[in-house]
Design an enzyme around this catalytic site. Structure first.
Site, short mmCIF file in Angstrom:
data_model
loop_
_atom_site.label_atom_id
_atom_site.label_comp_id
_atom_site.label_asym_id
_atom_site.label_seq_id
_atom_site.Cartn_x
_atom_site.Cartn_y
_atom_site.Cartn_z
CE LYS A 1 0.03 -4.67 2.87
NZ LYS A 1 -0.38 -6.00 2.32
CE1 TYR B 1 -3.39 -2.76 5.54
CE2 TYR B 1 -3.33 -0.40 5.10
CZ TYR B 1 -3.34 -1.70 4.63
OH TYR B 1 -3.31 -1.96 3.28
CB THR C 1 -0.90 0.01 1.26
OG1 THR C 1 -1.52 1.26 1.39
CG2 THR C 1 -0.10 -0.25 2.53
CG ASP C 2 -1.12 4.98 -1.01
OD1 ASP C 2 -1.68 4.34 -0.09
OD2 ASP C 2 -1.72 5.85 -1.70
CD GLU C 3 -3.42 3.51 4.46
OE1 GLU C 3 -3.19 3.37 5.66
OE2 GLU C 3 -4.56 3.48 3.96
#
Ligand code: NAD
Ligand code: DAU
Length: 352
Positions: A162, A158, A133-135
Site C-alpha cells: 500500500k 500488505y 491505510t494508516d498501516e
C-alpha cells in the site's frame, strides 16, 4: 468509477452513492474471494449502476474501461487487504496493490491526454482518489498519533504494498499533473466484512461455540471506524479534497483487541445468550502475528477542519449494529464462504 466496489468498504461507498442518486456508477471488480455479487444485490437494480468484472492487473482492460466510461472521478479501493494473507503469500499483494495501481494511473494519464487533445476548452482531468491505510505509517507506542506528515514505515507485506502504491500516486501528481487525492484510514468495522478479520471472526466463532483466537496478549490497539462513516468521508474527499493532498481518516475509538473481543462477547451474551456460561469463556490467547504492529491511532484534524467531516457512529452502538447485522445475515456469510475462512488460522508464514 469505483474499483473494488464489491468488497467491504467499496460496497458501502456504492450504497452511499446510490442513496445520493449519482447518475452513473461503474464498479470495476474481478470478484476475488473478498468480493461477491451478494454484497450489492439491491444496488445492482439501480438504473445508473454497472458492474465490470475486470482485473486491475490487466493494463489494457483498464485503458479500455476508462476510455469507455470517461469517468469524472475514480475511487480506487480494489486491493488485497488482509495482513495475515500477505504474510502467507505476498505475491498477490505486489501485483494487485502496486501493479494494479500503476495500471490505473497510466490509464488515467492516457485519458487525460485524450481530453487535452480535444478542442473543447472546458476539459477536466480525471480525479484519481487513492484509498489507503494508516498501516503505511508503521506502528506507534503508547502515545502519539499518525498525521499526514508522519514518515512511512510499513511493517507487513500488505502495508509495504500500500505504501508503494501511495508513492506512485504522489509521483504521478508531481510529474504528470494527475489530479490525485489520497486518504489513509484506520480499521473499519460494520456489515459485509469478510469473516477473516478480527470482528467478524469473533462473531462467527462465538456463534459456532468455537475458540475465539486473540493474537499475543490482546493488548495491541486499533482505532475503529464504522464503515458508513468512512464511506461518507471518502465521498467528501473525492468531491471536495484539494488536489495533491492527503487526508487521514480515523474513528476516535481506540481499543485494545481484548477490549473489542470482550465487548462483542458481552453484546452476544445480551442478545443471543449461550445455554451454558458466557461467550468470553471461549477467548483463547494464541501465537502472535509476525511483525504485529502494536498501535495505530489517527489524528484526523485535517479532514475535520478542512472538509467538516466527523465520525457519527460511537463504537458501542456501531458494534451492536454490526453484531445484529451478522445475526440477521447468516445467509450472506454462507454465500461468501466465510464459515471456512473464519475457522482457518492465517498469517503464521510459510511460502507461496
Ligand atoms: P476487501 O478485501 O473487502 O475488498 C477488496 C475488493 O477488491 C474485493 O471486492 C475484490 O474482489 C476486489 N479486488 C481485489 N483484487 C482485485 C483486482 N486485481 N482487480 C479488481 N478487483 C479486485 O477490502 P476492504 O476492506 O473493503 O478495503 C478496501 C480498500 O480500503 C483497500 O484498498 C484497503 O487497503 C483500504 N483500507 C481498508 C481498511 C479496513 O479496515 N478494511 C482500512 C483502511 C484502508
Ligand atoms: O488499520 C487499517 C487496516 O486495518 C487495513 O488497512 C486492513 O486492510 C485491515 O485488514 C485492518 O488491518 P488489521 O491487521 O489491523 O486487521 P485485522 O482485523 O486482521 O486484525 C485486527 C487486530 O486483531 C490485529 O491486532 C490482529 C488481531 N487479531 C486478528 C484476527 C483476525 C486477533 O487477535 N485475532 C484474529 O483472529
Amino acid at each position: 468509477m469505483v474499483t473494488g466496489g464489491s468488497g467491504f468498504i467499496g460496497s458501502a461507498v456504492i450504497r452511499s452513492l446510490v442513496a445520493e442518486q449519482y447518475a452513473q456508477i461503474v464498479n470495476i471488480d474481478i470478484l476475488t474471494y473478498a468480493g461477491n455479487e451478494a454484497t450489492l444485490l439491491n444496488e445492482a437494480c439501480y438504473p445508473g449502476y454497472k458492474h465490470e468484472k475486470a482485473d486491475i492487473r490487466d493494463a489494457q482492460a483498464m485503458r479500455r474501461l476508462i476510455k469507455k466510461y470517461q469517468p469524472d472521478a475514480i475511487m480506487h479501493l480494489a486491493a488485497e487487504s488482509h495482513v495475515d494473507r500477505s504474510i502467507d503469500g505476498p505475491g498477490e499483494f505486489i501485483s494487485t496493490n502496486i501493479q494494479g495501481t500503476y495500471n490505473l494511473l497510466e490509464a488515467v494519464r492516457t485519458e487525460d491526454d485524450r481530453r487535452l487533445a480535444l478542442t473543447d476548452q472546458s476539459w477536466r482531468r480525471v480525479r484519481f482518489h487513492h484509498i489507503s491505510t494508516d498501516e503505511v505509517y508503521g506502528t506507534l507506542g503508547a502515545s502519539g498519533y499518525f498525521h499526514e506528515e508522519s514518515p512511512y514505515q510499513p511493517n507487513s507485506p500488505y502495508s509495504a504494498s500500500k505504501a508503494a502504491s501511495d508513492h506512485l500516486v504522489r509521483a504521478w501528481a508531481e510529474t504528470f499533473g494527475t489530479d490525485t487525492v489520497v486518504s489513509n484510514c484506520s480499521n473499519n468495522y460494520g456489515p459485509y466484512q469478510y469473516p477473516e478479520k478480527l470482528i467478524p471472526v469473533v462473531i462467527h466463532r462465538a456463534l459456532a461455540e468455537d475458540v475465539i483466537p486473540v493474537y499475543g496478549k490482546g493488548d495491541n490497539i486499533r482505532d475503529w471506524l464504522f464503515v458508513d462513516d468512512h464511506a461518507t468521508a471518502l465521498i467528501e474527499v473525492m468531491g471536495r479534497g484539494e488536489s495533491g493532498r492527503t487526508y487521514n481518516i480515523g474513528g476516535d475509538s481506540e481499543r485494545t483487541n481484548l477490549e473489542v473481543v470482550e465487548t462483542i462477547c458481552r453484546v452476544l451474551d445480551d442478545i443471543a445468550p449461550r445455554g451454558n456460561g458466557t461467550y468470553s469463556d471461549l477467548i483463547t490467547f494464541v501465537q502472535d502475528r509476525p511483525g504485529h504492529d502494536f498501535r495505530y491511532a489517527i489524528d484526523a484534524d485535517r479532514i475535520k477542519t478542512e472538509l467538516g467531516w466527523r465520525p457519527q457512529e460511537r463504537f458501542e452502538t456501531g458494534i451492536r449494529r454490526t453484531i445484529e447485522w451478522y445475526l440477521a445475515n447468516q445467509d450472506w456469510v454462507n454465500v461468501v464462504g466465510g464459515a471456512h475462512s473464519a475457522k482457518k488460522r492465517q498469517g503464521l508464514g510459510g511460502s507461496e
